[in-house]
Design an enzyme around this catalytic site. Structure first.
Site, mmCIF file in Angstrom:
data_model
loop_
_atom_site.group_PDB
_atom_site.id
_atom_site.type_symbol
_atom_site.label_atom_id
_atom_site.label_comp_id
_atom_site.label_asym_id
_atom_site.label_seq_id
_atom_site.Cartn_x
_atom_site.Cartn_y
_atom_site.Cartn_z
ATOM 1 N N HIS A 118 0.837 -1.185 0.000
ATOM 2 C CA HIS A 118 0.000 0.000 0.000
ATOM 3 C C HIS A 118 0.882 1.248 0.000
ATOM 4 O O HIS A 118 2.057 1.181 0.338
ATOM 5 C CB HIS A 118 -0.836 0.087 1.290
ATOM 6 C CG HIS A 118 -1.593 -1.143 1.657
ATOM 7 N ND1 HIS A 118 -2.961 -1.216 1.567
ATOM 8 C CD2 HIS A 118 -1.192 -2.336 2.168
ATOM 9 C CE1 HIS A 118 -3.375 -2.399 1.998
ATOM 10 N NE2 HIS A 118 -2.314 -3.094 2.365
ATOM 11 N N GLU A 158 2.559 -0.889 4.562
ATOM 12 C CA GLU A 158 2.257 0.489 4.180
ATOM 13 C C GLU A 158 3.566 1.217 3.877
ATOM 14 O O GLU A 158 4.522 1.162 4.656
ATOM 15 C CB GLU A 158 1.520 1.211 5.307
ATOM 16 C CG GLU A 158 0.096 0.754 5.536
ATOM 17 C CD GLU A 158 -0.906 1.390 4.581
ATOM 18 O OE1 GLU A 158 -0.487 2.230 3.748
ATOM 19 O OE2 GLU A 158 -2.097 1.053 4.673
#
Length: 262
Positions: free
Chosen positions: A32, A97
């Site tokens: 992500h 992330e």
């Protein structure tokens, strides 16, 4: 909480996790971008009980790696989505992330130090868990209509050449027949079949509608980033066919042909 790898620079435990709902451990790795102004702001949000989101790892722009949820636990990073018909991606995956403000805020390049850390972290994850190369995915791959991260600037080729993920050299852009929103017929069905065989959740009904459009955008972001427009042109279809025939465990008949784009 103990780190799952020596690569961790900081542990910031997040309360936002549960037990995995499936046995056998994760078999997907989902990447992500944070889409927030700062890395520290993203860490605080991912650790906030009110946010309802989390991830296993976060990689700052300078390459520092933070762990927030143990690998064995189900972090809340993927949301609704699927890959090759497998739902509950959170129970099946590790979520990383990567700090980047994202498409809505200028979408800068990913710094070299950050990518070097992402590569090292991903290598640790795929070495520790039974994650096939074709299950190292973008958030946009498993939720094309909702997500665009980590986007077309993310260097998937660098990961591949470091032994992570599945990739082929994209076919060059060229003219010829193409499919887009509103097109119908057997060639569209053939194209949808290729997308579905690789893993994207699309209907095989011969109608190039929104679901097929967004899956095409997601595919281009990951595998043919030179032009991201949701149009199934010759380059997109050829790149998709190359990926399928390069798989060690092809999910479709290797003799199947891509739809004609001549």
């Amino acid at each position: 909480m103990k780190p799952d790898t020596a690569r961790i620079d900081e542990i910031r435990p997040s309360p936002n996790h549960t037990e995995r709902r499936l046995s056998g451990g994760p078999d997907m790795l989902i990447l992500h971008y944070t889409g927030m102004g700062t890395g520290e702001g993203a860490v605080r949000w991912l650790c906030d009980p009110q946010s309802g989101v989390s991830c296993h790892y976060l990689v700052h722009e300078d390459g520092r790696v933070v762990q927030m949820v143990p690998d064995e636990q189900r972090a809340w990073h993927a949301g609704e989505g699927s890959w090759r018909g497998r739902g509950d991606v959170n129970s099946r995956s590790i979520g990383i992330e990567i700090v980047n403000v994202g498409h809505g805020n200028g979408y800068p390049d990913f710094p070299a130090a950050q990518i070097a850390s992402v590569i090292e972290l991903c290598r640790e994850c795929v070495g520790r868990w039974p994650i096939p190369p074709e299950f190292v995915l973008a958030h946009s791959d498993i939720a094309p209509a909702r997500k665009s991260d980590p986007g077309e600037k993310f260097p998937w080729d660098q990961l591949f050449f470091a032994g992570i993920g599945h990739f082929v050299v994209p076919a060059p852009l060229r003219g010829g027949r193409f499919f887009g929103r509103g097109d119908r017929g057997e060639p569209v069905s053939a194209y949808q079949s290729l997308l579905a065989a690789y893993g994207y959740a699309v209907p095989i009904d011969g109608v190039f509608e929104d679901t097929t459009h967004f899956a095409t955008v997601a595919f281009q972001r990951h595998f043919r980033p030179e032009r991201v427009d949701g149009v199934a042109d010759a380059s997109t279809i050829e790149t998709l066919h190359r990926l399928l025939t390069a798989l060690p465990r092809s999910p479709f008949d290797r003799d199947a042909r891509a739809p004609s784009v001549a």
